[in-house]
Write a protein that holds these residues in place. Sequence first.
Motif, mmCIF file in Angstrom:
data_model
loop_
_atom_site.group_PDB
_atom_site.id
_atom_site.type_symbol
_atom_site.label_atom_id
_atom_site.label_comp_id
_atom_site.label_asym_id
_atom_site.label_seq_id
_atom_site.Cartn_x
_atom_site.Cartn_y
_atom_site.Cartn_z
ATOM 1 N N VAL A 62 0.793 -1.234 0.000
ATOM 2 C CA VAL A 62 0.000 0.000 0.000
ATOM 3 C C VAL A 62 0.824 1.281 0.000
ATOM 4 C CG1 VAL A 62 -1.878 -1.204 1.170
ATOM 5 C CG2 VAL A 62 -0.203 0.098 2.526
ATOM 6 N N ALA A 63 2.122 1.178 0.129
ATOM 7 C CA ALA A 63 2.957 2.388 0.164
ATOM 8 C C ALA A 63 2.756 3.209 -1.108
ATOM 9 C CB ALA A 63 4.427 2.012 0.327
ATOM 10 N N GLY A 64 2.381 4.466 -0.939
ATOM 11 C CA GLY A 64 2.203 5.368 -2.061
ATOM 12 C C GLY A 64 0.899 5.222 -2.806
ATOM 13 N N VAL A 65 0.124 4.187 -2.498
ATOM 14 C CA VAL A 65 -1.168 3.976 -3.167
ATOM 15 C C VAL A 65 -2.205 4.912 -2.535
ATOM 16 C CG1 VAL A 65 -3.002 2.323 -3.672
ATOM 17 C CG2 VAL A 65 -0.606 1.572 -3.619
ATOM 18 N N PRO A 66 -3.015 5.611 -3.314
ATOM 19 C CA PRO A 66 -4.064 6.438 -2.723
ATOM 20 C C PRO A 66 -4.909 5.614 -1.761
ATOM 21 C CG PRO A 66 -3.898 6.878 -5.069
ATOM 22 C CD PRO A 66 -3.005 5.711 -4.796
ATOM 23 N N ALA A 67 -5.238 6.195 -0.608
ATOM 24 C CA ALA A 67 -5.980 5.461 0.416
ATOM 25 C C ALA A 67 -6.933 6.405 1.135
ATOM 26 C CB ALA A 67 -5.017 4.833 1.417
ATOM 27 N N VAL A 68 -8.083 5.860 1.534
ATOM 28 C CA VAL A 68 -9.070 6.620 2.314
ATOM 29 C C VAL A 68 -9.537 5.757 3.476
ATOM 30 C CG1 VAL A 68 -9.856 7.984 0.336
ATOM 31 C CG2 VAL A 68 -11.013 5.836 0.896
ATOM 32 N N GLY A 69 -10.129 6.414 4.467
ATOM 33 C CA GLY A 69 -10.662 5.700 5.614
ATOM 34 C C GLY A 69 -9.876 5.953 6.881
ATOM 35 N N ALA A 70 -10.533 5.723 8.015
ATOM 36 C CA ALA A 70 -9.927 5.999 9.311
ATOM 37 C C ALA A 70 -8.678 5.162 9.552
ATOM 38 C CB ALA A 70 -10.943 5.751 10.423
ATOM 39 N N GLY A 71 -8.645 3.942 9.033
ATOM 40 C CA GLY A 71 -7.476 3.096 9.208
ATOM 41 C C GLY A 71 -6.262 3.656 8.491
ATOM 42 N N ALA A 72 -6.473 4.186 7.302
ATOM 43 C CA ALA A 72 -5.371 4.785 6.550
ATOM 44 C C ALA A 72 -4.862 6.042 7.240
ATOM 45 C CB ALA A 72 -5.827 5.101 5.128
ATOM 46 N N LEU A 73 -5.770 6.824 7.802
ATOM 47 C CA LEU A 73 -5.371 8.033 8.523
ATOM 48 C C LEU A 73 -4.618 7.687 9.803
ATOM 49 C CD1 LEU A 73 -8.672 10.037 8.085
ATOM 50 C CD2 LEU A 73 -6.442 10.740 7.202
ATOM 51 N N LEU A 74 -5.058 6.633 10.475
ATOM 52 C CA LEU A 74 -4.435 6.246 11.738
ATOM 53 C C LEU A 74 -3.026 5.711 11.522
ATOM 54 C CD1 LEU A 74 -4.848 5.833 14.804
ATOM 55 C CD2 LEU A 74 -5.826 3.592 14.275
ATOM 56 N N TYR A 75 -2.823 5.012 10.420
ATOM 57 C CA TYR A 75 -1.509 4.415 10.148
ATOM 58 C C TYR A 75 -0.918 5.037 8.887
ATOM 59 C CZ TYR A 75 -3.143 1.020 13.576
ATOM 60 O OH TYR A 75 -3.609 0.424 14.719
ATOM 61 N N ASP A 76 -0.783 6.357 8.904
ATOM 62 C CA ASP A 76 -0.333 7.065 7.707
ATOM 63 C C ASP A 76 1.150 6.873 7.404
ATOM 64 O OD1 ASP A 76 0.640 8.595 9.780
ATOM 65 O OD2 ASP A 76 -0.323 10.467 9.151
ATOM 66 N N THR A 77 1.909 6.276 8.332
ATOM 67 C CA THR A 77 3.297 5.948 8.011
ATOM 68 C C THR A 77 3.374 4.708 7.129
ATOM 69 O OG1 THR A 77 3.504 4.656 10.051
ATOM 70 C CG2 THR A 77 4.193 6.972 10.138
ATOM 71 N N VAL A 78 2.299 3.934 7.090
ATOM 72 C CA VAL A 78 2.203 2.766 6.214
ATOM 73 C C VAL A 78 1.418 3.129 4.951
ATOM 74 C CG1 VAL A 78 1.275 0.437 5.957
ATOM 75 C CG2 VAL A 78 2.378 1.110 8.096
ATOM 76 N N PHE A 79 0.243 3.738 5.154
ATOM 77 C CA PHE A 79 -0.586 4.192 4.024
ATOM 78 C C PHE A 79 -0.117 5.593 3.633
ATOM 79 C CE2 PHE A 79 -3.110 1.065 6.296
ATOM 80 C CZ PHE A 79 -3.663 0.299 5.278
ATOM 81 N N THR A 80 1.022 5.634 2.987
ATOM 82 C CA THR A 80 1.660 6.930 2.724
ATOM 83 C C THR A 80 0.947 7.746 1.651
ATOM 84 O OG1 THR A 80 3.190 5.828 1.186
ATOM 85 C CG2 THR A 80 3.929 6.116 3.469
ATOM 86 N N GLY A 81 0.029 7.114 0.915
ATOM 87 C CA GLY A 81 -0.734 7.860 -0.098
ATOM 88 C C GLY A 81 -2.105 8.283 0.394
ATOM 89 N N VAL A 82 -2.288 8.322 1.707
ATOM 90 C CA VAL A 82 -3.604 8.622 2.271
ATOM 91 C C VAL A 82 -4.134 9.965 1.782
ATOM 92 C CG1 VAL A 82 -2.611 9.622 4.383
ATOM 93 C CG2 VAL A 82 -4.960 8.749 4.402
ATOM 94 N N ARG A 83 -5.422 9.979 1.427
ATOM 95 C CA ARG A 83 -6.094 11.207 0.993
ATOM 96 C C ARG A 83 -6.823 11.800 2.203
ATOM 97 N NH1 ARG A 83 -6.878 11.466 -4.611
ATOM 98 N NH2 ARG A 83 -5.117 10.434 -5.604
#
Length: 219
Positions: free
Chosen positions: A147-168
């Motif tokens: 998931v690194a760099g992949v656009p992401a949405v949702g509370a889980g992506a926001l909470l772990y934004d060091t993993v979901f680095t493409g969080v919107r």
Amino acid sequence: MLLLALDTATPAVTVALHDGSRVLAAAGEVDARRHGELLLPAVDRVLAEAGRKLAEVTDLVVGVGPGPYTGLRVGLVTAATFGAALDVPVHGLCSLDGIAYASGLTEPFVVATDARRKEVYWARYGDAQTRLTEPAVDRPADLADQVAGVPAVGAGALLYDTVFTGVRRDGPEHQSAAALAGLAVRKLAAGEELLPPRPLYLRRPDAQVPANYKVVTPK
């Protein structure tokens, strides 16, 4: 059509009424500990705002998760009860699909919600209406390469934004019954078969019967 949508799979207790063309009214409140207390008043508010009666509802759609056991079952039991009382169909939709639909994204992305226990519920999407993978529950660290760099949405992506680095950060965080209703109307109009209204837990509930407990029998 008068479709009542509700979802309690995330911390959001959310309800919406859709007439097949547009959302007539919607309500939502984020409180992970008060699903049972907040859901029915939200239904009452939505019906009152739309000037409609519960007896007029022709269809129900409910988010089936994935989500924590306690919150998720509130929405499912309520939808089943309404469906039985009104004698109308009750449809299920993956709750992640509602969040994806609300994002409006036209490119590949992921949706991730907080599954607690330092895990996320997540799935991949080709666009806002097309899920590519089955929902799963995983530790964020185990997903880093995917998931690194992949656009992401949702509370889980926001909470772990060091993993979901493409969080919107401007994307939807929790579920929206208005989006769930809109997606359900589209699918029903296209003749698609929706899910049965059964819970998608993906793991055992937190509360379980203790193993190897001592049985006490009368003498």
